[in-house]
Design a protein around this motif. Structure first.
Motif, PDB file in Angstrom:
ATOM      1  N   ALA A  95       3.028  -5.537  10.487  1.00  0.00           N
ATOM      2  CA  ALA A  95       2.421  -4.641   9.882  1.00  0.00           C
ATOM      3  C   ALA A  95       3.068  -3.109  10.017  1.00  0.00           C
ATOM      4  O   ALA A  95       2.999  -2.391   8.997  1.00  0.00           O
ATOM      5  N   ARG A  96       3.919  -2.950  10.986  1.00  0.00           N
ATOM      6  CA  ARG A  96       4.688  -1.593  11.049  1.00  0.00           C
ATOM      7  C   ARG A  96       5.681  -1.690   9.858  1.00  0.00           C
ATOM      8  O   ARG A  96       5.866  -0.869   9.212  1.00  0.00           O
ATOM      9  N   ARG A  97       6.371  -2.677   9.759  1.00  0.00           N
ATOM     10  CA  ARG A  97       7.232  -2.952   8.729  1.00  0.00           C
ATOM     11  C   ARG A  97       6.645  -2.704   7.157  1.00  0.00           C
ATOM     12  O   ARG A  97       7.011  -2.056   6.322  1.00  0.00           O
ATOM     13  N   MET A  98       5.399  -3.348   6.974  1.00  0.00           N
ATOM     14  CA  MET A  98       4.717  -2.959   5.895  1.00  0.00           C
ATOM     15  C   MET A  98       4.257  -1.653   5.657  1.00  0.00           C
ATOM     16  O   MET A  98       4.354  -0.921   4.535  1.00  0.00           O
ATOM     17  N   PHE A  99       4.125  -0.859   6.741  1.00  0.00           N
ATOM     18  CA  PHE A  99       3.594   0.496   6.672  1.00  0.00           C
ATOM     19  C   PHE A  99       4.883   1.199   6.316  1.00  0.00           C
ATOM     20  O   PHE A  99       4.524   2.317   5.358  1.00  0.00           O
ATOM     21  N   GLU A 100       6.097   0.927   6.864  1.00  0.00           N
ATOM     22  CA  GLU A 100       7.177   1.751   6.516  1.00  0.00           C
ATOM     23  C   GLU A 100       7.332   1.716   5.003  1.00  0.00           C
ATOM     24  O   GLU A 100       7.822   2.723   4.233  1.00  0.00           O
ATOM     25  N   HIS A 101       7.238   0.460   4.527  1.00  0.00           N
ATOM     26  CA  HIS A 101       7.542   0.306   3.073  1.00  0.00           C
ATOM     27  C   HIS A 101       6.360   0.973   2.260  1.00  0.00           C
ATOM     28  O   HIS A 101       6.568   1.655   1.234  1.00  0.00           O
ATOM     29  N   ALA A 102       5.092   0.993   2.528  1.00  0.00           N
ATOM     30  CA  ALA A 102       3.994   1.513   2.047  1.00  0.00           C
ATOM     31  C   ALA A 102       4.219   3.216   1.987  1.00  0.00           C
ATOM     32  O   ALA A 102       3.974   3.825   1.057  1.00  0.00           O
ATOM     33  N   LEU A 103       4.729   3.717   3.191  1.00  0.00           N
ATOM     34  CA  LEU A 103       5.193   5.025   3.200  1.00  0.00           C
ATOM     35  C   LEU A 103       6.207   5.556   2.115  1.00  0.00           C
ATOM     36  O   LEU A 103       6.059   6.557   1.442  1.00  0.00           O
ATOM     37  N   GLU A 104       7.107   4.874   2.109  1.00  0.00           N
ATOM     38  CA  GLU A 104       8.277   4.845   1.252  1.00  0.00           C
ATOM     39  C   GLU A 104       7.718   4.835  -0.244  1.00  0.00           C
ATOM     40  O   GLU A 104       8.075   5.571  -1.091  1.00  0.00           O
ATOM     41  N   ARG A 105       7.202   3.789  -0.386  1.00  0.00           N
ATOM     42  CA  ARG A 105       6.379   3.828  -1.881  1.00  0.00           C
ATOM     43  C   ARG A 105       5.521   4.880  -2.358  1.00  0.00           C
ATOM     44  O   ARG A 105       5.552   5.382  -3.414  1.00  0.00           O
ATOM     45  N   ALA A 106       4.589   5.315  -1.254  1.00  0.00           N
ATOM     46  CA  ALA A 106       3.656   6.323  -1.564  1.00  0.00           C
ATOM     47  C   ALA A 106       4.517   7.668  -1.803  1.00  0.00           C
ATOM     48  O   ALA A 106       3.942   8.366  -2.810  1.00  0.00           O
ATOM     49  N   ARG A 107       5.602   7.769  -1.136  1.00  0.00           N
ATOM     50  CA  ARG A 107       6.417   8.891  -1.668  1.00  0.00           C
ATOM     51  C   ARG A 107       7.023   8.965  -2.870  1.00  0.00           C
ATOM     52  O   ARG A 107       6.873   9.952  -3.662  1.00  0.00           O
ATOM     53  N   GLU A 108       7.350   7.822  -3.405  1.00  0.00           N
ATOM     54  CA  GLU A 108       8.182   7.684  -4.718  1.00  0.00           C
ATOM     55  C   GLU A 108       6.981   7.883  -5.693  1.00  0.00           C
ATOM     56  O   GLU A 108       7.417   8.357  -6.631  1.00  0.00           O
ATOM     57  N   ARG A 109       5.883   7.314  -5.297  1.00  0.00           N
ATOM     58  CA  ARG A 109       4.531   7.891  -6.499  1.00  0.00           C
ATOM     59  C   ARG A 109       4.029   9.252  -6.246  1.00  0.00           C
ATOM     60  O   ARG A 109       3.269   9.354  -7.229  1.00  0.00           O
ATOM     61  N   GLY A 110       4.364   9.760  -5.477  1.00  0.00           N
ATOM     62  CA  GLY A 110       4.115  11.214  -5.524  1.00  0.00           C
ATOM     63  C   GLY A 110       2.949  11.549  -4.772  1.00  0.00           C
ATOM     64  O   GLY A 110       2.155  12.627  -4.841  1.00  0.00           O
ATOM     65  N   PHE A 111       2.209  10.345  -3.677  1.00  0.00           N
ATOM     66  CA  PHE A 111       1.077  10.817  -3.119  1.00  0.00           C
ATOM     67  C   PHE A 111       1.692  11.988  -1.877  1.00  0.00           C
ATOM     68  O   PHE A 111       2.682  12.087  -1.478  1.00  0.00           O
ATOM     69  N   ARG A 112       0.560  12.600  -1.537  1.00  0.00           N
ATOM     70  CA  ARG A 112       0.728  13.542  -0.596  1.00  0.00           C
ATOM     71  C   ARG A 112       0.334  13.426   0.876  1.00  0.00           C
ATOM     72  O   ARG A 112       0.598  14.005   1.827  1.00  0.00           O
ATOM     73  N   ALA A 113      -0.707  12.320   1.055  1.00  0.00           N
ATOM     74  CA  ALA A 113      -0.938  11.798   2.159  1.00  0.00           C
ATOM     75  C   ALA A 113      -1.641  10.410   2.066  1.00  0.00           C
ATOM     76  O   ALA A 113      -1.682   9.860   0.890  1.00  0.00           O
ATOM     77  N   ILE A 114      -1.791   9.760   3.048  1.00  0.00           N
ATOM     78  CA  ILE A 114      -2.361   8.329   3.052  1.00  0.00           C
ATOM     79  C   ILE A 114      -3.754   8.718   4.029  1.00  0.00           C
ATOM     80  O   ILE A 114      -3.739   8.991   4.968  1.00  0.00           O
ATOM     81  N   GLN A 115      -5.023   7.898   3.335  1.00  0.00           N
ATOM     82  CA  GLN A 115      -6.052   7.663   4.135  1.00  0.00           C
ATOM     83  C   GLN A 115      -6.789   6.495   4.036  1.00  0.00           C
ATOM     84  O   GLN A 115      -6.654   5.836   3.241  1.00  0.00           O
ATOM     85  N   TYR A 116      -7.091   5.901   5.332  1.00  0.00           N
ATOM     86  CA  TYR A 116      -7.762   4.808   5.554  1.00  0.00           C
ATOM     87  C   TYR A 116      -9.076   5.008   5.846  1.00  0.00           C
ATOM     88  O   TYR A 116      -9.335   5.897   6.751  1.00  0.00           O
ATOM     89  N   ASN A 117      -9.994   4.509   4.809  1.00  0.00           N
ATOM     90  CA  ASN A 117     -11.341   5.001   4.745  1.00  0.00           C
ATOM     91  C   ASN A 117     -12.317   4.252   5.743  1.00  0.00           C
ATOM     92  O   ASN A 117     -13.370   4.427   6.202  1.00  0.00           O
ATOM     93  N   PHE A 118     -11.827   3.007   6.243  1.00  0.00           N
ATOM     94  CA  PHE A 118     -12.584   2.221   7.192  1.00  0.00           C
ATOM     95  C   PHE A 118     -12.010   1.322   7.978  1.00  0.00           C
ATOM     96  O   PHE A 118     -11.674  -0.064   7.909  1.00  0.00           O
ATOM     97  N   VAL A 119     -11.538   2.026   9.097  1.00  0.00           N
ATOM     98  CA  VAL A 119     -10.768   1.141  10.054  1.00  0.00           C
ATOM     99  C   VAL A 119     -11.803   0.996  11.232  1.00  0.00           C
ATOM    100  O   VAL A 119     -12.344   1.685  11.843  1.00  0.00           O
ATOM    101  N   VAL A 120     -12.175  -0.265  11.361  1.00  0.00           N
ATOM    102  CA  VAL A 120     -13.073  -0.860  12.454  1.00  0.00           C
ATOM    103  C   VAL A 120     -12.430  -0.458  13.788  1.00  0.00           C
ATOM    104  O   VAL A 120     -11.310  -0.938  14.031  1.00  0.00           O
TER     105      VAL A 120
END
Length: 162
Positions: A95-120
């Motif tokens: 999960a940590r490795r996937m998050f690192e990739h997600a963060l990199e991809r989010a930056r590439e796509r121009g996102f300014r933040a990440i929000q998790y709406n429903f973490v149990v």
């Protein structure tokens, strides 16, 4: 471990092998526990989602995640993600490795933040991981999730600027 874009239908069986048990357990995602495999894959591979898989060193898929805008229009600069890891790969940093990739991809796509709406809140491993990579709890929804063994538990809204 390698993370790559998922391909539908080529990766469907591997993704289903991960998401179906998580959905059936009903402990971490607010999805109908009785979703058919086809319907679960349709949710995971929805048109607004960019889907990825994590592969171990042998090429076996051990995790999957999606990245999408959290909201359309004025909220489209904030990303949203969903992560699931194969049960046998838990605790190996998937999960940590996937998050690192997600963060990199989010930056590439121009996102300014990440929000998790429903973490149990009972998903203690996830809460600990998200806090360790810079997420803050910005909201708590008391009793918003019907956990199959714990009853009604809180849901957290978590946020991290990029």
């Amino acid at each position: 471990m390698r993370v790559r874009p998922a391909s539908f239908p080529d990766d469907a069986a591997a993704v289903a092998a991960i998401i179906i048990p998580v959905i059936r357990a009903g402990e971490t995602y607010a999805l109908d526990r009785d979703l058919t495999e086809a319907d679960a894959l349709a949710v995971w591979f929805a048109p607004d989602r960019e889907v990825f898989v994590a592969e171990d060193d042998d090429g076996a898929v051990v995790g999957t995640f999606f990245l999408r805008p959290n909201r359309p229009g004025g909220g489209s600069h904030v990303a949203n993600c969903g992560f699931m890891t194969a049960a046998h790969a838990t605790g190996r940093g998937v999960a940590r490795r996937m998050f690192e990739h997600a963060l990199e991809r989010a930056r590439e796509r121009g996102f300014r933040a990440i929000q998790y709406n429903f973490v149990v809140s009972a998903n203690e491993r996830a809460v600990k991981l998200w806090k360790s990579v810079g997420f803050d709890v910005v909201g708590r929804l008391p009793g918003a999730f019907a956990h199959p063994t714990l009853g009604f538990v809180d849901v957290l809204v978590m946020f991290r600027a990029i």
